[in-house]
Design a protein around this motif. Structure first.
Motif, PDB file in Angstrom:
ATOM      1  N   ALA A  58      -7.189   2.086  38.084  1.00 52.76           N
ATOM      2  CA  ALA A  58      -7.281   1.978  36.625  1.00 52.76           C
ATOM      3  C   ALA A  58      -6.919   3.320  36.009  1.00 52.76           C
ATOM      4  O   ALA A  58      -6.983   4.364  36.668  1.00 52.76           O
ATOM      5  CB  ALA A  58      -8.689   1.581  36.211  1.00 52.76           C
ATOM      6  N   HIS A  59      -6.524   3.275  34.736  1.00 50.42           N
ATOM      7  CA  HIS A  59      -6.163   4.503  33.997  1.00 50.42           C
ATOM      8  C   HIS A  59      -7.032   4.600  32.744  1.00 50.42           C
ATOM      9  O   HIS A  59      -6.546   4.417  31.624  1.00 50.42           O
ATOM     10  CB  HIS A  59      -4.683   4.473  33.610  1.00 50.42           C
ATOM     11  N   GLU A 102      -5.148   7.024  26.294  1.00 49.51           N
ATOM     12  CA  GLU A 102      -5.689   7.218  24.934  1.00 49.51           C
ATOM     13  C   GLU A 102      -6.141   5.911  24.289  1.00 49.51           C
ATOM     14  O   GLU A 102      -6.943   5.927  23.359  1.00 49.51           O
ATOM     15  CB  GLU A 102      -4.669   7.935  24.040  1.00 49.51           C
ATOM     16  N   CYS A 103      -5.670   4.781  24.791  1.00 46.33           N
ATOM     17  CA  CYS A 103      -6.099   3.516  24.177  1.00 46.33           C
ATOM     18  C   CYS A 103      -7.572   3.229  24.458  1.00 46.33           C
ATOM     19  O   CYS A 103      -8.145   2.298  23.885  1.00 46.33           O
ATOM     20  CB  CYS A 103      -5.215   2.358  24.604  1.00 46.33           C
ATOM     21  N   SER A 119      -5.191  -1.023  34.644  1.00 38.47           N
ATOM     22  CA  SER A 119      -5.617  -0.933  33.236  1.00 38.47           C
ATOM     23  C   SER A 119      -5.073   0.347  32.622  1.00 38.47           C
ATOM     24  O   SER A 119      -5.085   1.371  33.293  1.00 38.47           O
ATOM     25  CB  SER A 119      -7.147  -0.848  33.141  1.00 38.47           C
ATOM     26  N   PRO A 120      -4.619   0.309  31.401  1.00 41.49           N
ATOM     27  CA  PRO A 120      -4.712  -0.790  30.416  1.00 41.49           C
ATOM     28  C   PRO A 120      -3.586  -1.816  30.498  1.00 41.49           C
ATOM     29  O   PRO A 120      -3.484  -2.669  29.626  1.00 41.49           O
ATOM     30  CB  PRO A 120      -4.611  -0.022  29.088  1.00 41.49           C
ATOM     31  N   TYR A 121      -2.761  -1.756  31.548  1.00 44.94           N
ATOM     32  CA  TYR A 121      -1.595  -2.648  31.631  1.00 44.94           C
ATOM     33  C   TYR A 121      -1.902  -3.917  32.427  1.00 44.94           C
ATOM     34  O   TYR A 121      -2.926  -4.014  33.084  1.00 44.94           O
ATOM     35  CB  TYR A 121      -0.415  -1.910  32.297  1.00 44.94           C
ATOM     36  N   HIS A 131      -3.336  -8.612  25.921  1.00 40.55           N
ATOM     37  CA  HIS A 131      -4.386  -7.748  25.386  1.00 40.55           C
ATOM     38  C   HIS A 131      -4.584  -6.544  26.306  1.00 40.55           C
ATOM     39  O   HIS A 131      -4.117  -6.545  27.437  1.00 40.55           O
ATOM     40  CB  HIS A 131      -5.695  -8.522  25.266  1.00 40.55           C
ATOM     41  N   ARG A 132      -5.325  -5.558  25.846  1.00 40.21           N
ATOM     42  CA  ARG A 132      -5.639  -4.393  26.671  1.00 40.21           C
ATOM     43  C   ARG A 132      -6.423  -4.848  27.907  1.00 40.21           C
ATOM     44  O   ARG A 132      -7.352  -5.635  27.795  1.00 40.21           O
ATOM     45  CB  ARG A 132      -6.474  -3.403  25.848  1.00 40.21           C
ATOM     46  N   ASN A 133      -6.058  -4.318  29.053  1.00 41.16           N
ATOM     47  CA  ASN A 133      -6.730  -4.698  30.304  1.00 41.16           C
ATOM     48  C   ASN A 133      -7.890  -3.750  30.606  1.00 41.16           C
ATOM     49  O   ASN A 133      -7.832  -2.566  30.283  1.00 41.16           O
ATOM     50  CB  ASN A 133      -5.710  -4.619  31.451  1.00 41.16           C
ATOM     51  N   ASP A 134      -8.962  -4.277  31.209  1.00 40.69           N
ATOM     52  CA  ASP A 134      -9.970  -3.418  31.829  1.00 40.69           C
ATOM     53  C   ASP A 134     -10.539  -4.126  33.050  1.00 40.69           C
ATOM     54  O   ASP A 134     -10.239  -5.294  33.293  1.00 40.69           O
ATOM     55  CB  ASP A 134     -11.053  -2.986  30.821  1.00 40.69           C
TER      56      ASP A 134
END
Ligand code: NI
Length: 263
Positions: free
Chosen positions: A7-8, A12-13, A206-208, A217-220
């Motif tokens: 994950a990232h 900034e998102c 994440s967020p991809y 949508h934004r991934n987590d």
């Protein structure tokens, strides 16, 4: 229990809700997270996240599309951080020809890929490999440098099931994320079918790459339940079994590295 291997959260998102989100992941069954560096500044941010949360670990490395300003000083920074027990991998590193057509810059990507693979060997940590539109060069370069002696994962695996078999033979794990839930994911579904579950790792990137039904949508990491469900369906296993085996896989890969350092 889910082990999120890629994950990232330094992106900034996540600036407006990072702390809140990371703190609640364990209550959603996400018990361990590896936050993976991609840009040079993200290396320190990854270390900072690993310092701040017990369940967050870090990987340090520079992505092939982010090599502007890459230097031996950055390698030294990575080496210093790698000695700390919460840094568990070198990554993400590799080749990305999708964004880069210029031969000289592709050569630069290969040079720093090799340099960072060497670093992983020196510090005794596994590698997290990014490879996009560079199947042949990635594989032949890894053969040349005897990558079978370095443990690692091919993150967000996007090539053929046949090549996945070659990587498994080399000792590598196959990283599977949200893409497996996409309608056009035939090749990846076939790869999951044919790859032993003992060689698969769960990851979001994440967020991809948000899985269905939340694509776009934004991934987590909470979205990994959909990836687990899909893998379970493909493999004819229960979701619990998929979580259990992939949990062990992640431990085998990322925490034997720590032992290597301590010995
Ligand atoms: Ni990534």
């Amino acid at each position: 229990m889910i082990f999120e291997t890629h994950a990232h959260y330094d992106d900034e998102c996540f600036d407006h809700d990072r702390g809140e989100l990371l703190a609640q992941l364990p209550s959603h069954g996400i018990k361990k997270v590896i936050n993976v560096a991609s840009t040079i500044p993200s290396i320190e941010k990854c270390a900072e996240l690993a310092r701040s949360y017990d369940h967050v670990y870090g990987a340090v490395g520079v992505h092939p599309s982010e090599l502007e300003g890459m230097s031996e000083a950055v390698i030294e920074q990575m080496r210093t951080l790698a000695a700390w027990e919460k840094i568990v991998a070198i990554g993400e590193i590799g080749l990305d020809y999708y964004w880069e057509k210029e031969p000289a810059i592709r050569q630069k990507q290969r040079d720093w890929f090799i340099r960072q693979m060497e670093l992983s060997r020196e510090v005794g940590l596994p590698v997290i490999i990014h490879s996009r539109d560079a199947a042949e060069d990635t594989f032949s370069l890894m053969k040349d440098i005897h990558a079978e002696t370095i443990p690692g994962v091919i993150h967000c695996y996007s090539y053929s099931p046949e090549l996945a078999k070659e990587y498994v033979k080399m000792g590598y794990y196959i990283g599977v994320g949200g893409v497996v839930t996409f309608k056009n994911a035939k090749k990846l579904v076939q790869t999951v079918e044919e790859t032993p579950i003992e060689r698969i790792l769960l990851e979001t990137d994440s967020p991809y790459l948000t899985p269905e039904p939340h694509r776009g949508h934004r991934n987590d990491s909470r979205e990994l339940v959909y990836v687990v469900e899909k893998i379970a369906q493909i493999k004819g296993m229960t979701s619990e079994e998929v979580e259990e085996v992939t949990w062990k896989n992640a431990h085998d890969l990322f925490f034997s590295g720590e032992k290597m350092k301590q010995n």
